[in-house]
Design a protein around this motif. Structure first.
Motif, PDB file in Angstrom:
ATOM      1  N   LEU A  21       0.891  -1.355   0.072  1.00 52.97           N
ATOM      2  CA  LEU A  21       0.040  -0.127   0.072  1.00 52.97           C
ATOM      3  C   LEU A  21       1.082   1.145   0.062  1.00 52.97           C
ATOM      4  N   ASP A  22       0.837   2.011  -0.937  1.00 53.58           N
ATOM      5  CA  ASP A  22       1.441   3.116  -1.278  1.00 53.58           C
ATOM      6  C   ASP A  22       3.106   2.786  -0.963  1.00 53.58           C
ATOM      7  N   GLY A  23       3.650   1.712  -1.325  1.00 54.93           N
ATOM      8  CA  GLY A  23       5.146   1.155  -1.368  1.00 54.93           C
ATOM      9  C   GLY A  23       5.473   0.261   0.168  1.00 54.93           C
ATOM     10  N   ARG A  24       4.342   0.413   0.893  1.00 53.89           N
ATOM     11  CA  ARG A  24       4.607  -0.217   2.248  1.00 53.89           C
ATOM     12  C   ARG A  24       3.993  -1.624   2.142  1.00 53.89           C
ATOM     13  N   PRO A  25       5.061  -2.477   2.772  1.00 44.95           N
ATOM     14  CA  PRO A  25       4.507  -4.060   2.418  1.00 44.95           C
ATOM     15  C   PRO A  25       3.262  -4.208   3.758  1.00 44.95           C
ATOM     16  N   VAL A  26       2.597  -5.140   3.054  1.00 42.57           N
ATOM     17  CA  VAL A  26       1.279  -5.526   3.933  1.00 42.57           C
ATOM     18  C   VAL A  26       1.124  -6.942   3.674  1.00 42.57           C
ATOM     19  N   PRO A  27       1.341  -7.693   4.914  1.00 43.40           N
ATOM     20  CA  PRO A  27       0.827  -9.228   4.758  1.00 43.40           C
ATOM     21  C   PRO A  27      -0.396  -9.403   4.192  1.00 43.40           C
ATOM     22  N   ALA A  41      -4.026  -5.751   8.657  1.00 44.27           N
ATOM     23  CA  ALA A  41      -2.908  -4.937   8.984  1.00 44.27           C
ATOM     24  C   ALA A  41      -2.891  -3.710   9.730  1.00 44.27           C
ATOM     25  N   GLY A  42      -4.289  -3.570  10.009  1.00 41.71           N
ATOM     26  CA  GLY A  42      -4.637  -2.283  10.900  1.00 41.71           C
ATOM     27  C   GLY A  42      -4.808  -1.205  10.232  1.00 41.71           C
ATOM     28  N   ILE A  43      -5.145  -1.259   8.716  1.00 38.32           N
ATOM     29  CA  ILE A  43      -5.176  -0.234   7.761  1.00 38.32           C
ATOM     30  C   ILE A  43      -6.755   0.140   7.421  1.00 38.32           C
ATOM     31  N   LEU A  44      -7.294   1.253   7.892  1.00 35.08           N
ATOM     32  CA  LEU A  44      -8.542   1.323   7.655  1.00 35.08           C
ATOM     33  C   LEU A  44      -9.104   2.421   6.586  1.00 35.08           C
ATOM     34  N   SER A  45      -8.107   3.087   6.036  1.00 35.60           N
ATOM     35  CA  SER A  45      -8.376   4.101   5.066  1.00 35.60           C
ATOM     36  C   SER A  45      -7.569   4.086   3.996  1.00 35.60           C
ATOM     37  N   TRP A  46      -7.870   3.882   2.672  1.00 31.57           N
ATOM     38  CA  TRP A  46      -7.140   3.845   1.671  1.00 31.57           C
ATOM     39  C   TRP A  46      -7.731   4.765   0.321  1.00 31.57           C
ATOM     40  N   ARG A  47      -8.429   5.553   0.665  1.00 32.25           N
ATOM     41  CA  ARG A  47      -9.156   6.495  -0.151  1.00 32.25           C
ATOM     42  C   ARG A  47      -9.532   7.797   0.468  1.00 32.25           C
ATOM     43  N   THR A  48      -9.504   8.986  -0.154  1.00 31.99           N
ATOM     44  CA  THR A  48     -10.081  10.222   0.155  1.00 31.99           C
ATOM     45  C   THR A  48     -11.258  10.725  -0.618  1.00 31.99           C
ATOM     46  N   GLY A  52     -13.139  17.580   0.057  1.00 34.26           N
ATOM     47  CA  GLY A  52     -12.773  17.664   1.412  1.00 34.26           C
ATOM     48  C   GLY A  52     -11.993  16.657   1.763  1.00 34.26           C
ATOM     49  N   GLY A  53     -11.347  15.773   1.015  1.00 36.04           N
ATOM     50  CA  GLY A  53     -10.308  14.748   1.234  1.00 36.04           C
ATOM     51  C   GLY A  53     -10.584  14.057   2.347  1.00 36.04           C
ATOM     52  N   ARG A  54     -11.661  13.845   2.824  1.00 34.49           N
ATOM     53  CA  ARG A  54     -11.926  12.943   3.902  1.00 34.49           C
ATOM     54  C   ARG A  54     -11.639  11.493   3.654  1.00 34.49           C
ATOM     55  N   PRO A  55     -11.105  10.872   4.786  1.00 40.16           N
ATOM     56  CA  PRO A  55     -10.666   9.381   4.569  1.00 40.16           C
ATOM     57  C   PRO A  55     -11.671   8.459   4.424  1.00 40.16           C
ATOM     58  N   ARG A  56     -11.647   7.281   3.605  1.00 38.51           N
ATOM     59  CA  ARG A  56     -12.530   6.300   3.429  1.00 38.51           C
ATOM     60  C   ARG A  56     -11.866   4.878   3.291  1.00 38.51           C
ATOM     61  N   GLY A  57     -12.586   3.970   3.645  1.00 43.26           N
ATOM     62  CA  GLY A  57     -11.957   2.552   3.668  1.00 43.26           C
ATOM     63  C   GLY A  57     -13.055   1.595   3.249  1.00 43.26           C
ATOM     64  N   ALA A  58     -13.143   0.458   3.804  1.00 43.92           N
ATOM     65  CA  ALA A  58     -14.427  -0.403   3.721  1.00 43.92           C
ATOM     66  C   ALA A  58     -15.392  -0.025   4.463  1.00 43.92           C
ATOM     67  N   PHE A  59     -16.614  -0.127   4.001  1.00 43.62           N
ATOM     68  CA  PHE A  59     -17.843   0.142   4.736  1.00 43.62           C
ATOM     69  C   PHE A  59     -18.868  -1.209   4.946  1.00 43.62           C
ATOM     70  N   CYS A  60     -19.279  -1.592   3.673  1.00 37.62           N
ATOM     71  CA  CYS A  60     -20.181  -2.711   3.691  1.00 37.62           C
ATOM     72  C   CYS A  60     -19.505  -3.955   3.117  1.00 37.62           C
ATOM     73  N   GLY A  61     -18.458  -3.929   2.705  1.00 42.27           N
ATOM     74  CA  GLY A  61     -17.630  -4.958   2.348  1.00 42.27           C
ATOM     75  C   GLY A  61     -18.079  -5.957   1.663  1.00 42.27           C
ATOM     76  N   ILE A  62     -19.262  -5.747   0.950  1.00 38.63           N
ATOM     77  CA  ILE A  62     -19.920  -6.707  -0.170  1.00 38.63           C
ATOM     78  C   ILE A  62     -19.821  -5.922  -1.521  1.00 38.63           C
ATOM     79  N   GLY A  63     -19.003  -4.838  -1.705  1.00 34.57           N
ATOM     80  CA  GLY A  63     -19.120  -4.245  -3.156  1.00 34.57           C
ATOM     81  C   GLY A  63     -20.487  -3.470  -3.306  1.00 34.57           C
ATOM     82  N   GLN A  64     -21.092  -3.081  -2.718  1.00 36.40           N
ATOM     83  CA  GLN A  64     -22.475  -2.161  -2.764  1.00 36.40           C
ATOM     84  C   GLN A  64     -22.132  -0.711  -2.526  1.00 36.40           C
TER      85      GLN A  64
END
Length: 104
Positions: A21-27, A41-48, A52-64
């Motif tokens: 993720l952004d060059g950082r290794p993630v198992p 890996a404890g990473i909860l956000s990978w989009r803005t 406003g550039g607010r952080p986002r990550g997984a919410f529903c987990g099923i692609g909706q």
């Protein structure tokens, strides 16, 4: 003596591997989605967000919901919860609409 779910199921998973993720290794583990590997890996956000550039990550987990969009192997707007993690996958934080630098 308590046993783990893996022991109870008799699972023998293949060895773990790394994505970045952004060059950082993630198992990651075989069968995990990109989002699941990042979460583990404890990473909860990978989009803005676009505004406003607010952080986002997984919410529903099923692609909706499309909250987990990421640039995966150079392709923007991939739903990380639906993309199986593969050895060597390069995930990049997606900023806004995901087309920065693409001339769109």
């Amino acid at each position: 003596m308590a046993r783990t779910p893996r022991e109870l199921a008799g699972a023998r998973p293949d060895p773990s591997f790394e994505i970045t993720l952004d060059g950082r290794p993630v198992p990651a583990l075989p069968g995990q989605s990109v989002a699941a590997a990042l979460w583990a890996a404890g990473i909860l956000s990978w989009r803005t967000t676009r505004e406003g550039g607010r952080p986002r990550g997984a919410f529903c987990g099923i692609g909706q919901c499309y909250e987990c969009l990421a640039v995966i192997n150079g392709v923007p707007n991939r739903r990380a919860c639906l993309v199986p993690a593969g050895a060597g996958d390069a995930v990049t934080t997606q900023e806004g609409h995901g087309h920065a630098g693409l001339g769109v």
